[in-house]
Design a protein around this motif. Structure first.
Motif, PDB file in Angstrom:
ATOM      1  N   SER A 116       0.835  -1.198   0.000  1.00  0.00           N
ATOM      2  CA  SER A 116       0.000   0.000   0.000  1.00  0.00           C
ATOM      3  C   SER A 116       0.870   1.248   0.000  1.00  0.00           C
ATOM      4  O   SER A 116       1.876   1.309   0.714  1.00  0.00           O
ATOM      5  N   PHE A 117       0.502   2.235  -0.805  1.00  0.00           N
ATOM      6  CA  PHE A 117       1.172   3.537  -0.811  1.00  0.00           C
ATOM      7  C   PHE A 117       0.339   4.497  -1.645  1.00  0.00           C
ATOM      8  O   PHE A 117      -0.574   4.099  -2.374  1.00  0.00           O
ATOM      9  N   SER A 118       0.652   5.773  -1.530  1.00  0.00           N
ATOM     10  CA  SER A 118       0.018   6.787  -2.372  1.00  0.00           C
ATOM     11  C   SER A 118       1.114   7.675  -2.947  1.00  0.00           C
ATOM     12  O   SER A 118       2.189   7.814  -2.361  1.00  0.00           O
ATOM     13  N   ILE A 119       0.833   8.262  -4.104  1.00  0.00           N
ATOM     14  CA  ILE A 119       1.793   9.152  -4.765  1.00  0.00           C
ATOM     15  C   ILE A 119       1.072  10.441  -5.116  1.00  0.00           C
ATOM     16  O   ILE A 119       0.021  10.420  -5.775  1.00  0.00           O
ATOM     17  N   ALA A 120       1.614  11.552  -4.676  1.00  0.00           N
ATOM     18  CA  ALA A 120       1.002  12.850  -4.949  1.00  0.00           C
ATOM     19  C   ALA A 120       1.350  13.321  -6.359  1.00  0.00           C
ATOM     20  O   ALA A 120       2.373  12.923  -6.930  1.00  0.00           O
TER      21      ALA A 120
ATOM     22  N   VAL B 188      10.847   7.309  -0.845  1.00  0.00           N
ATOM     23  CA  VAL B 188      11.190   5.971  -1.327  1.00  0.00           C
ATOM     24  C   VAL B 188      10.508   4.926  -0.455  1.00  0.00           C
ATOM     25  O   VAL B 188      10.325   5.117   0.744  1.00  0.00           O
ATOM     26  N   ALA B 189      10.118   3.835  -1.095  1.00  0.00           N
ATOM     27  CA  ALA B 189       9.609   2.667  -0.377  1.00  0.00           C
ATOM     28  C   ALA B 189      10.642   1.564  -0.519  1.00  0.00           C
ATOM     29  O   ALA B 189      11.101   1.284  -1.620  1.00  0.00           O
ATOM     30  N   PHE B 190      11.038   0.967   0.582  1.00  0.00           N
ATOM     31  CA  PHE B 190      11.937  -0.179   0.555  1.00  0.00           C
ATOM     32  C   PHE B 190      11.097  -1.434   0.379  1.00  0.00           C
ATOM     33  O   PHE B 190      10.236  -1.738   1.214  1.00  0.00           O
ATOM     34  N   LEU B 191      11.338  -2.148  -0.695  1.00  0.00           N
ATOM     35  CA  LEU B 191      10.585  -3.367  -0.991  1.00  0.00           C
ATOM     36  C   LEU B 191      11.506  -4.571  -0.847  1.00  0.00           C
ATOM     37  O   LEU B 191      12.591  -4.615  -1.431  1.00  0.00           O
ATOM     38  N   ASN B 192      11.065  -5.548  -0.084  1.00  0.00           N
ATOM     39  CA  ASN B 192      11.856  -6.762   0.117  1.00  0.00           C
ATOM     40  C   ASN B 192      10.922  -7.956   0.169  1.00  0.00           C
ATOM     41  O   ASN B 192       9.961  -7.977   0.942  1.00  0.00           O
TER      42      ASN B 192
ATOM     43  N   ILE C 181       6.552  -3.981   1.518  1.00  0.00           N
ATOM     44  CA  ILE C 181       7.168  -2.692   1.851  1.00  0.00           C
ATOM     45  C   ILE C 181       7.565  -2.733   3.323  1.00  0.00           C
ATOM     46  O   ILE C 181       6.731  -2.971   4.199  1.00  0.00           O
ATOM     47  N   ILE C 182       8.852  -2.489   3.591  1.00  0.00           N
ATOM     48  CA  ILE C 182       9.323  -2.566   4.972  1.00  0.00           C
ATOM     49  C   ILE C 182       9.481  -1.195   5.617  1.00  0.00           C
ATOM     50  O   ILE C 182       9.501  -1.074   6.835  1.00  0.00           O
ATOM     51  N   THR C 183       9.608  -0.157   4.794  1.00  0.00           N
ATOM     52  CA  THR C 183       9.583   1.209   5.305  1.00  0.00           C
ATOM     53  C   THR C 183       9.346   2.149   4.141  1.00  0.00           C
ATOM     54  O   THR C 183       9.623   1.809   2.982  1.00  0.00           O
ATOM     55  N   LEU C 184       8.821   3.336   4.439  1.00  0.00           N
ATOM     56  CA  LEU C 184       8.509   4.316   3.402  1.00  0.00           C
ATOM     57  C   LEU C 184       8.656   5.712   3.991  1.00  0.00           C
ATOM     58  O   LEU C 184       8.009   6.044   4.986  1.00  0.00           O
ATOM     59  N   ASN C 185       9.540   6.497   3.374  1.00  0.00           N
ATOM     60  CA  ASN C 185       9.735   7.870   3.850  1.00  0.00           C
ATOM     61  C   ASN C 185      10.626   8.606   2.861  1.00  0.00           C
ATOM     62  O   ASN C 185      11.073   8.016   1.868  1.00  0.00           O
TER      63      ASN C 185
END
Length: 285
Positions: A24-28, A201-205, A209-213
């Motif tokens: 899950s994420f959003s992009i402005a 950036v979203a870290f994908l592993n 997604i393990i972190t997003l900032n």
């Protein structure tokens, strides 16, 4: 155009595990959003679902509140895609490739020669694409993604196979597109590209997604506690990064201090790759 992805899953036929797991994420609008992870993490799968190349199996992908399932032909007039593996018509020239694809759109397109000039291929415009080097094909695919003056750009490893000078020129084009209001989804395992270009950036592993900032926020959170140690053992000279707030890393740091001759030791801001390693235990390559 705002992009919303919620609880996305995907499993390839014949596989026992999901390749994408609850993403899950959003992009402005006007944001450069980076997917950072090693090969096989699921980056391209997510991009292919978002561009309609893979069927949406489970989850939600919306553009300005409208589901990708409801998108028609007009959607493809609004997006541009640069693939990691160049897919060009090898028997056509670079110019002919762009002319052919320009004819597939229902909107006004850029002058193909202008785009070839932008990516340094003007002199190779009349050369068959099959004779292009890997880097030249990569530039041709990148130029193709700009043909339809897209509002949303998907770049999958756009700097792969490029020399430093050409890579710098491509980065400048990406930055310019952001200034023009384009929303950009960039998948890469290159930490420097992500750090330099991305707003977040979203870290994908392993499909998650393990972190997003933002890169800055991630480095502020993790980067003040990293120590780089250069050491000597016999004829071997090496260096390692340790995170002193991580119990395992701290134990390894103390073991190194006891067992090897230390040359230098510096605290430093962690790179995105070092942060990724800390969170996942694996590198980006």
């Amino acid at each position: 155009m705002m992009i919303q992805v919620d609880h996305l899953f995907h499993r390839y036929p014949g596989q026992q595990q999901d390749a994408v797991k609850d993403v899950s994420f959003s992009i402005a609008k006007g944001e450069i959003f980076g997917f950072l992870g090693p090969s096989g993490a699921g980056k391209s799968t997510v991009q292919n679902i978002m561009t309609g190349l893979l069927e949406l199996q489970k989850g939600v992908v919306k553009y300005d509140g409208k589901s990708i399932k409801e998108m028609g032909r007009e959607f493809f007039n609004q997006i541009g895609v640069s693939f990691e593996h160049p897919n060009v018509y090898t028997k056509l020239t670079g110019y002919e490739n762009l002319m052919y694809f320009a004819g597939l759109f229902d909107v006004n397109t850029e002058d193909p020669m202008k785009l070839l000039d932008m990516v340094g291929l003007r002199e190779a415009a009349d050369k068959r694409a099959g004779e292009y080097s890997k880097g030249m094909k990569q530039r041709l695919v990148f130029a193709r993604s700009l043909l339809n003056k897209a509002k949303i750009l998907f770049f999958d490893e756009p700097l792969s196979g490029l020399d430093p000078t050409t890579a710098s020129e491509i980065k400048e084009i990406i930055i310019q597109k952001k200034k023009e209001g384009c929303t950009i989804f960039l998948t890469t395992h290159n930490m420097f590209v992500a750090d330099e270009l991305c707003d977040r950036v979203a870290f994908l592993n392993e499909g998650k997604i393990i972190t997003l900032n933002s890169p800055k926020a991630l480095k502020l959170e993790y980067g003040q506690k990293a120590v780089k140690v250069e050491w000597v053992e016999g004829n071997i000279v090496g260096s390692d990064i340790f995170f002193i707030d991580n119990a395992k890393s701290w134990k390894e740091f103390k073991s190194l201090m006891d067992s090897r001759e230390i040359q230098t030791m510096h605290t430093q801001e962690a790179t995105l790759e070092e942060i990724f390693i800390k969170l996942t235990g694996r590198g980006l390559k």
